[in-house]
Enzyme design. Structure first.
Site, PDB file in Angstrom:
ATOM      1  N   ASP A  91     -13.495  -2.266   4.371  1.00 34.13           N
ATOM      2  CA  ASP A  91     -12.343  -1.452   3.987  1.00 34.13           C
ATOM      3  C   ASP A  91     -11.095  -1.964   4.708  1.00 34.13           C
ATOM      4  O   ASP A  91     -10.953  -1.806   5.920  1.00 34.13           O
ATOM      5  CB  ASP A  91     -12.628   0.012   4.355  1.00 34.13           C
ATOM      6  CG  ASP A  91     -11.635   0.974   3.727  1.00 34.13           C
ATOM      7  OD1 ASP A  91     -10.508   0.561   3.419  1.00 34.13           O
ATOM      8  OD2 ASP A  91     -11.997   2.163   3.571  1.00 34.13           O
TER       9      ASP A  91
ATOM     10  N   SER B 184     -11.403   9.410   1.550  1.00 28.31           N
ATOM     11  CA  SER B 184     -10.159   8.941   2.152  1.00 28.31           C
ATOM     12  C   SER B 184      -9.505  10.101   2.917  1.00 28.31           C
ATOM     13  O   SER B 184     -10.100  10.622   3.858  1.00 28.31           O
ATOM     14  CB  SER B 184      -9.232   8.370   1.076  1.00 28.31           C
ATOM     15  OG  SER B 184      -8.123   7.730   1.648  1.00 28.31           O
TER      16      SER B 184
ATOM     17  N   HIS C 284     -12.162   0.130   0.175  1.00 27.70           N
ATOM     18  CA  HIS C 284     -11.923   1.572   0.267  1.00 27.70           C
ATOM     19  C   HIS C 284     -12.520   2.337  -0.911  1.00 27.70           C
ATOM     20  O   HIS C 284     -12.908   3.488  -0.775  1.00 27.70           O
ATOM     21  CB  HIS C 284     -10.416   1.828   0.347  1.00 27.70           C
ATOM     22  CG  HIS C 284     -10.051   3.205   0.798  1.00 27.70           C
ATOM     23  ND1 HIS C 284     -10.542   3.778   1.957  1.00 27.70           N
ATOM     24  CD2 HIS C 284      -9.237   4.142   0.238  1.00 27.70           C
ATOM     25  CE1 HIS C 284     -10.051   4.997   2.099  1.00 27.70           C
ATOM     26  NE2 HIS C 284      -9.265   5.245   1.069  1.00 27.70           N
TER      27      HIS C 284
ATOM     28  N   GLU D 115       0.812  -1.217   0.000  1.00 27.74           N
ATOM     29  CA  GLU D 115       0.000   0.000   0.000  1.00 27.74           C
ATOM     30  C   GLU D 115       0.843   1.264   0.000  1.00 27.74           C
ATOM     31  O   GLU D 115       0.567   2.211  -0.739  1.00 27.74           O
ATOM     32  CB  GLU D 115      -0.926   0.001   1.219  1.00 27.74           C
ATOM     33  CG  GLU D 115      -1.723   1.272   1.421  1.00 27.74           C
ATOM     34  CD  GLU D 115      -2.745   1.524   0.331  1.00 27.74           C
ATOM     35  OE1 GLU D 115      -3.144   2.684   0.151  1.00 27.74           O
ATOM     36  OE2 GLU D 115      -3.147   0.564  -0.347  1.00 27.74           O
ATOM     37  N   GLU D 116       1.887   1.307   0.802  1.00 30.73           N
ATOM     38  CA  GLU D 116       2.602   2.569   1.019  1.00 30.73           C
ATOM     39  C   GLU D 116       3.913   2.706   0.247  1.00 30.73           C
ATOM     40  O   GLU D 116       4.398   3.814   0.062  1.00 30.73           O
ATOM     41  CB  GLU D 116       2.865   2.766   2.515  1.00 30.73           C
ATOM     42  CG  GLU D 116       1.614   2.694   3.385  1.00 30.73           C
ATOM     43  CD  GLU D 116       0.518   3.687   2.988  1.00 30.73           C
ATOM     44  OE1 GLU D 116       0.731   4.508   2.077  1.00 30.73           O
ATOM     45  OE2 GLU D 116      -0.561   3.634   3.578  1.00 30.73           O
TER      46      GLU D 116
END
Length: 747
Positions: free
Chosen positions: A686, A611, A718, A204-205
């Site tokens: 999510d 978000s 999400h 994800e990051e």
């Protein structure tokens, strides 16, 4: 029937507009989400060939046969040569051909690796089946032996094209294409021991998915291993897909908690023991987000971040001994970004590097041992991204916009650092330009759009930027957009106070009357991960905003400090440990300034976002309740302690070290100050921004006796798009909420 829908969807003020306009001039949710009115043509799944003279793309099969052929297209002439016929994609005895989700060609183009029958892993479909198609023999064979369906990941050819390596259930394998023999390289893969791919937070990051690399000589494979045994599970509860609810556990490290341990090793492609790099630091408190072979088969180069992500080391690792040496170190009082635009030059004697150490994001060329550093992109401007590094021609091609941070253009600079940056994008095409350049940069696939104007795709020759041929002019959808009723729209820079000015856009209603006062809806994001005020085609978001202007709303969006716009390091990193604080001040400052404009009704100012924008909406509704009367928050992070380690700690530090900053940056802290109309929307499934945060917010609002509206979408992630009709339902919910609580039209 369609006209009746327009009247219903456009709300109370729409009949006046509808009576004055032709049906085709009005936008509706039905047209946006359930019609092909606004569909664009793309460039297809094209791949540039290594020699830079052409590319591959799928085309309708020859001789009116069913399916699509994979063809080679000559960049200069457009001549097409069939490489793989559509009929070859059908396995023997099968009723239907394979559904291609992705493909890779061997270096000699004689073998095709086909990705099909895919399944989603987190955000992307990265697990599936792989087949190899031999162009000369026509033989089509599935890889994986007796593997379960849809369990192979990231398959790729060896440099000689004779083998394929892949990940299967967190272990690495190599399959010989001639014999079919499969060699298992790792044996300890499990739910918590992850070989050759990554855990949730790395994906994800850091954008990490494919976690292994063939050596240039094809003798070894370097790979990541993550040990997630210390990471706690977060439980996603499914209440609707069976008679009894069940739990899906996701290993998710929240800010300040235990990370996966990470290490990198090298193993012979024929099997054997792994040689691990001896990287210093607690493996649970460092990150190794990037690794590549170091222009040879004896060394790998690795980027290492400390837990706070304010120190980035470039390491050289010896594959025979595991010994690691540090080449260079980047430090920052805030954070240091991972370098993606890294490329070896001069047979490995030098490499390219990107840094904002001098206050601007620039490209550098550095000697292999780190001893000499040369600035390549000279000037007081930011490089947005590197498009290509042409070492043979001596150029770096990159995206930048020195004069307008809402736009993007193609530039090039000499790799020797001499001369001035040269703009290649046409001077008469203001907006956003994106390119995929062929090796050697003689040709480029060029995407061009501007605000409210769909994308044009051309094949161009460089450096003169001459159009070789049109790939997709999208004339039909452009004509459809041109026929829509629109009011004035323009980009502005507005003073937000304290010497800060924000760039943004303003969309006014059709028939705009400056003697009347209108409601304004602000679209916000505001986090370091994205920019909203861009001079580019906005797709369905733009169309929905246009629909709202047709109802009588003004729609606006601005980028606050901390967003990744091209305004220098100080702009982007000023918000360190103040996420949500300075951004809210900036957004509210702009809203207050615009609220004083003669044609704006300051009592009808609304805000919405998704978000990070959902969090920003909460911040603005709670911190500045006298400014915003209505807010719609989708999938927010109400308490930043609940988000993941890598993202949140990068911008906030550790919660153990600065608990007060975490408190002041969290909108939930100020929930008791809510005065206006608030809608909160979240998917209960999510895995990214957990529904937990919204439940905590609900408790806080209830305790403060604050009334609000709430919509939960069961088991949606999400993006809140799973399930038939979900996206349209969500936007209709948002539209109706505005109609009810933020009265449209000029007064």
């Amino acid at each position: 029937m369609r006209a009746l829908f327009f009247l219903a969807a456009l709300g109370a003020v729409a009949p006046t507009l509808a009576a004055q306009q032709k049906p085709d001039s009005l936008v509706s949710l039905e047209r946006i989400f359930n019609s092909d009115d606004f569909d664009e043509d793309g460039a297809g799944a094209f791949r540039w060939l290594a020699d830079g003279t052409g590319y591959t793309v799928f085309a309708p099969a020859a001789d009116n046969q069913p399916g699509r052929d994979l063809v080679r297209v000559d960049a200069k002439t457009g001549e097409k040569t069939v490489l793989y016929h559509a009929a070859q994609f059908k396995p023997e005895g099968a009723e239907h051909p394979l559904g291609l989700r992705g493909y890779t060609l061997s270096a000699d183009l004689n073998r095709m690796l086909i990705f099909t029958n895919t399944q989603r892993v987190w955000r992307a479909n990265t697990r599936g089946d792989y087949w190899v198609l031999d162009r000369l023999s026509g033989k089509l064979r599935q890889l994986g032996g007796n593997a379960k369906p849809s369990t192979l990941m990231f398959a790729k050819f060896s440099p000689d094209g004779g083998r394929v390596a892949y990940v299967r259930e967190n272990n690495l394998y190599v399959e010989d294409l001639a014999s079919g023999a499969i060699t298992q390289l790792t044996h300890d893969g499990s739910r918590t021991i992850i070989n050759g791919t990554f855990d949730w937070v790395y994906e994800e990051e850091f954008g990490d998915r494919d976690g292994f690399r063939w050596s240039p000589d094809g003798q070894r494979i370097a790979y990541w291993q993550l040990d997630a045994s210390g990471v706690r599970d977060f439980a996603l509860i499914n209440n609707t897909d069976s008679l009894y609810s069940y739990i899906t556990p996701i290993q998710y490290p929240k800010a300040g908690t235990t990370n996966s341990a990470v290490k990198i090793g090298m193993v012979a492609a024929s099997g054997g023991d792994t040689r691990w790099l001896t990287v210093e630091g607690d493996p649970r408190n460092i990150y190794l987000p990037r690794m590549e072979w170091a222009a040879n088969s004896d060394q790998v180069v690795v980027q290492r971040l400390n837990r706070l992500q304010n120190t980035l080391d470039l390491l050289m690792g010896d594959v025979n001994t595991g010994k690691v040496t540090t080449i260079l170190t980047e430090k920052d009082s805030a954070w240091v970004d991972v370098v993606d635009d890294f490329e070896w030059m001069d047979d490995g004697k030098r490499f390219t590097w990107v840094s904002d150490a001098d206050g601007w994001n620039h490209v550098y060329v550095i000697d292999r041992d780190g001893s000499h550093r040369k600035l390549v992109t000279n000037g007081a401007f930011d490089v947005a991204s590197v498009t290509q590094i042409d070492t043979k021609g001596g150029w770096v091609y990159y995206s930048a916009s020195p004069d307008n941070p809402t736009q993007r253009y193609l530039y090039r600079s000499k790799l020797n650092g001499k001369g001035k940056p040269e703009r290649l994008s046409p001077m008469d095409q203001a907006g956003t330009h994106f390119y995929s350049l062929a090796p050697g940069a003689r040709y480029g696939m060029h995407w061009y759009s501007k605000f409210g104007v769909p994308t044009t795709i051309d094949l161009v020759s460089l450096p003169k930027h001459e159009t070789v041929r049109s790939i997709a002019d999208n004339a039909k959808v452009k004509a459809t957009i041109a026929a829509l009723a629109k009011g004035p729209a323009n980009f502005v820079r507005v003073d937000a106070g304290d010497g800060v000015a924000l760039d943004g856009y303003i969309m006014r209603p059709p028939g705009f009357d400056s003697t009347k006062k209108y409601p304004v809806l602000f679209y916000v994001y505001g986090e370091p991960a994205g920019q909203t005020a861009t001079d580019s085609w906005g797709g369905s978001d733009y169309l929905w905003f246009l629909m709202l202007t047709q109802q009588g709303y003004v729609v606006a969006s601005f980028d606050n400090r901390g967003t990744p716009t091209l305004r220098g390091r100080a702009w982007r990193k000023s918000i360190y440990r103040k996420i949500g604080v300075y951004a809210s001040q900036d957004q509210a400052g702009v809203a207050k300034a615009i609220g004083k404009w003669s044609w704006v009704d300051p009592s009808r100012i609304g805000v919405w976002g998704w978000s990070g924008g959902g969090s920003m909406t909460l911040n603005l509704m709670f911190r500045d309740p006298d400014v915003y009367s209505t807010g719609m928050s989708v999938a927010p992070v109400p308490d930043v302690r609940y988000y993941d380690t890598i993202y949140q700690e990068r911008y906030m530090g550790l919660p153990q070290d600065n608990a007060e900053d975490y408190k002041q940056s969290s909108p939930i802290t100020f929930a008791g100050q809510l005065q206006g109309n608030l809608l909160v929307v979240h998917g209960t499934g999510d895995d990214n921004v957990h529904y937990q945060g919204t439940e905590a917010l609900i408790n806080k609002l209830v305790a403060a006796n604050k009334q609000f509206s709430m919509m939960a979408y069961p088991n949606r992630s999400h993006g809140i798009y799973e399930g038939e009709g979900t996206t349209k339902h969500l936007y209709e919910l948002l539209t109706r909420y505005l109609e009810k609580h933020l009265e449209a039209g000029g007064r």
